[in-house]
Design a protein around this motif. Structure first.
Motif, PDB file in Angstrom:
ATOM      1  N   GLU A  48       0.844  -1.189   0.000  1.00  0.00           N
ATOM      2  CA  GLU A  48       0.000   0.000   0.000  1.00  0.00           C
ATOM      3  C   GLU A  48       0.881   1.241   0.000  1.00  0.00           C
ATOM      4  OE1 GLU A  48      -4.045  -0.885   2.273  1.00  0.00           O
ATOM      5  OE2 GLU A  48      -2.308  -0.904   3.601  1.00  0.00           O
ATOM      6  N   GLY A  49       0.369   2.282  -0.588  1.00  0.00           N
ATOM      7  CA  GLY A  49       1.092   3.547  -0.586  1.00  0.00           C
ATOM      8  C   GLY A  49       0.565   4.455  -1.672  1.00  0.00           C
ATOM      9  N   VAL A  50       0.923   5.709  -1.555  1.00  0.00           N
ATOM     10  CA  VAL A  50       0.503   6.686  -2.541  1.00  0.00           C
ATOM     11  C   VAL A  50       1.222   6.408  -3.861  1.00  0.00           C
ATOM     12  CG1 VAL A  50      -0.020   8.439  -0.814  1.00  0.00           C
ATOM     13  CG2 VAL A  50       2.260   8.340  -1.804  1.00  0.00           C
ATOM     14  N   PRO A  51       0.681   6.909  -4.958  1.00  0.00           N
ATOM     15  CA  PRO A  51       1.356   6.704  -6.243  1.00  0.00           C
ATOM     16  C   PRO A  51       2.773   7.271  -6.225  1.00  0.00           C
ATOM     17  CG  PRO A  51      -0.866   7.549  -6.580  1.00  0.00           C
ATOM     18  CD  PRO A  51      -0.594   7.622  -5.103  1.00  0.00           C
ATOM     19  N   GLY A  52       3.663   6.574  -6.921  1.00  0.00           N
ATOM     20  CA  GLY A  52       5.025   7.069  -7.056  1.00  0.00           C
ATOM     21  C   GLY A  52       6.021   6.496  -6.071  1.00  0.00           C
ATOM     22  N   LEU A  57       7.460  -1.207  -9.493  1.00  0.00           N
ATOM     23  CA  LEU A  57       8.867  -1.431  -9.825  1.00  0.00           C
ATOM     24  C   LEU A  57       9.481  -2.478  -8.898  1.00  0.00           C
ATOM     25  CD1 LEU A  57      11.428  -0.666 -11.435  1.00  0.00           C
ATOM     26  CD2 LEU A  57      11.827   1.108  -9.697  1.00  0.00           C
ATOM     27  N   ALA A  58       9.127  -2.442  -7.621  1.00  0.00           N
ATOM     28  CA  ALA A  58       9.664  -3.408  -6.664  1.00  0.00           C
ATOM     29  C   ALA A  58       9.244  -4.824  -7.020  1.00  0.00           C
ATOM     30  CB  ALA A  58       9.200  -3.061  -5.245  1.00  0.00           C
ATOM     31  N   VAL A  59       7.971  -5.021  -7.294  1.00  0.00           N
ATOM     32  CA  VAL A  59       7.472  -6.357  -7.627  1.00  0.00           C
ATOM     33  C   VAL A  59       8.056  -6.820  -8.953  1.00  0.00           C
ATOM     34  CG1 VAL A  59       5.405  -7.722  -8.116  1.00  0.00           C
ATOM     35  CG2 VAL A  59       5.364  -6.029  -6.298  1.00  0.00           C
ATOM     36  N   ARG A  60       8.105  -5.934  -9.919  1.00  0.00           N
ATOM     37  CA  ARG A  60       8.660  -6.275 -11.230  1.00  0.00           C
ATOM     38  C   ARG A  60      10.150  -6.644 -11.123  1.00  0.00           C
ATOM     39  NH1 ARG A  60       6.369  -3.869 -16.229  1.00  0.00           N
ATOM     40  NH2 ARG A  60       5.126  -2.772 -14.701  1.00  0.00           N
ATOM     41  N   THR A  61      10.894  -5.927 -10.298  1.00  0.00           N
ATOM     42  CA  THR A  61      12.325  -6.175 -10.129  1.00  0.00           C
ATOM     43  C   THR A  61      12.581  -7.505  -9.420  1.00  0.00           C
ATOM     44  OG1 THR A  61      12.731  -3.791 -10.057  1.00  0.00           O
ATOM     45  CG2 THR A  61      14.462  -5.214  -9.184  1.00  0.00           C
ATOM     46  N   SER A  85      -8.636   2.691  -4.987  1.00  0.00           N
ATOM     47  CA  SER A  85      -8.515   1.365  -5.589  1.00  0.00           C
ATOM     48  C   SER A  85      -7.232   1.307  -6.394  1.00  0.00           C
ATOM     49  CB  SER A  85      -9.714   1.109  -6.503  1.00  0.00           C
ATOM     50  OG  SER A  85      -9.582  -0.125  -7.142  1.00  0.00           O
ATOM     51  N   SER A  86      -6.389   0.326  -6.087  1.00  0.00           N
ATOM     52  CA  SER A  86      -5.103   0.258  -6.775  1.00  0.00           C
ATOM     53  C   SER A  86      -5.008  -0.995  -7.625  1.00  0.00           C
ATOM     54  CB  SER A  86      -3.975   0.303  -5.749  1.00  0.00           C
ATOM     55  OG  SER A  86      -4.099  -0.775  -4.857  1.00  0.00           O
ATOM     56  N   PRO A  87      -4.090  -1.010  -8.589  1.00  0.00           N
ATOM     57  CA  PRO A  87      -3.902  -2.191  -9.421  1.00  0.00           C
ATOM     58  C   PRO A  87      -3.428  -3.381  -8.609  1.00  0.00           C
ATOM     59  CG  PRO A  87      -2.570  -0.343 -10.203  1.00  0.00           C
ATOM     60  CD  PRO A  87      -3.197   0.063  -8.916  1.00  0.00           C
ATOM     61  N   ARG A  88      -3.644  -4.548  -9.131  1.00  0.00           N
ATOM     62  CA  ARG A  88      -3.157  -5.770  -8.502  1.00  0.00           C
ATOM     63  C   ARG A  88      -2.001  -6.302  -9.321  1.00  0.00           C
ATOM     64  NH1 ARG A  88      -6.864  -8.124  -4.927  1.00  0.00           N
ATOM     65  NH2 ARG A  88      -8.825  -7.029  -4.918  1.00  0.00           N
ATOM     66  N   ALA A  89      -0.931  -6.637  -8.657  1.00  0.00           N
ATOM     67  CA  ALA A  89       0.223  -7.214  -9.334  1.00  0.00           C
ATOM     68  C   ALA A  89       0.344  -8.666  -8.924  1.00  0.00           C
ATOM     69  CB  ALA A  89       1.496  -6.453  -8.967  1.00  0.00           C
ATOM     70  N   MET A  90       0.580  -9.530  -9.887  1.00  0.00           N
ATOM     71  CA  MET A  90       0.722 -10.929  -9.596  1.00  0.00           C
ATOM     72  C   MET A  90       2.069 -11.425 -10.108  1.00  0.00           C
ATOM     73  SD  MET A  90      -3.059 -12.332 -10.557  1.00  0.00           S
ATOM     74  CE  MET A  90      -3.004 -11.703 -12.221  1.00  0.00           C
ATOM     75  N   VAL A  91       2.713 -12.214  -9.293  1.00  0.00           N
ATOM     76  CA  VAL A  91       3.954 -12.853  -9.701  1.00  0.00           C
ATOM     77  C   VAL A  91       3.693 -14.348  -9.723  1.00  0.00           C
ATOM     78  CG1 VAL A  91       6.365 -13.265  -9.125  1.00  0.00           C
ATOM     79  CG2 VAL A  91       5.365 -11.021  -8.723  1.00  0.00           C
ATOM     80  N   SER A  92       3.976 -14.962 -10.837  1.00  0.00           N
ATOM     81  CA  SER A  92       3.701 -16.376 -10.988  1.00  0.00           C
ATOM     82  C   SER A  92       4.991 -17.172 -10.942  1.00  0.00           C
ATOM     83  CB  SER A  92       3.000 -16.627 -12.316  1.00  0.00           C
ATOM     84  OG  SER A  92       2.882 -17.999 -12.567  1.00  0.00           O
ATOM     85  N   THR A  93       4.978 -18.232 -10.151  1.00  0.00           N
ATOM     86  CA  THR A  93       6.156 -19.097 -10.058  1.00  0.00           C
ATOM     87  C   THR A  93       6.084 -20.241 -11.044  1.00  0.00           C
ATOM     88  OG1 THR A  93       5.120 -20.358  -8.292  1.00  0.00           O
ATOM     89  CG2 THR A  93       6.583 -18.568  -7.655  1.00  0.00           C
ATOM     90  N   SER A  94       5.011 -20.306 -11.821  1.00  0.00           N
ATOM     91  CA  SER A  94       4.886 -21.403 -12.796  1.00  0.00           C
ATOM     92  C   SER A  94       5.319 -20.959 -14.173  1.00  0.00           C
ATOM     93  CB  SER A  94       3.469 -21.902 -12.836  1.00  0.00           C
ATOM     94  OG  SER A  94       2.562 -20.861 -13.133  1.00  0.00           O
TER      95      SER A  94
END
Length: 94
Positions: A48-52, A57-61, A85-94
């Motif tokens: 959670e946090g304000v935009p910016g 970037l953290a999840v993608r990295t 309402s914020s976007p949902r990021a998913m990281v898949s291990t498959s």
């Protein structure tokens, strides 16, 4: 609790991961640790946090450093309004 000798033995195996992530995310070790713990325990992490604040970037990295798939899903509701309402990021291990 894990034996300190075991931790000392396993620590070097995580060093390449931390070097890769910390070359992009400076000073965010606690955040990276939380993301890694969530992935290793097959759990969920809510960022959670304000935009910016570089949440995406953290999840993608982290995903890139672990050679995982990353998918950002933005709901229609969050596209149509400026809201909590914020976007949902998913990281898949498959």
């Amino acid at each position: 609790m894990t034996d300190p000798a075991t931790i000392a033995k396993l620590r070097p195996k995580l060093d390449p991961f931390y070097r890769a992530v910390e070359s992009v995310l400076i000073g965010q070790r606690k955040l990276v640790d939380g993301l890694l713990i969530g992935l290793l325990t097959d759990g969920h992490v809510l960022l959670e946090g304000v935009p910016g604040l570089a949440k995406t970037l953290a999840v993608r990295t982290v995903a890139a450093a672990l050679d995982l798939k990353f998918h950002l899903a933005i709901s229609a509701a969050s596209r149509n309004r400026v809201s909590a309402s914020s976007p949902r990021a998913m990281v898949s291990t498959s």
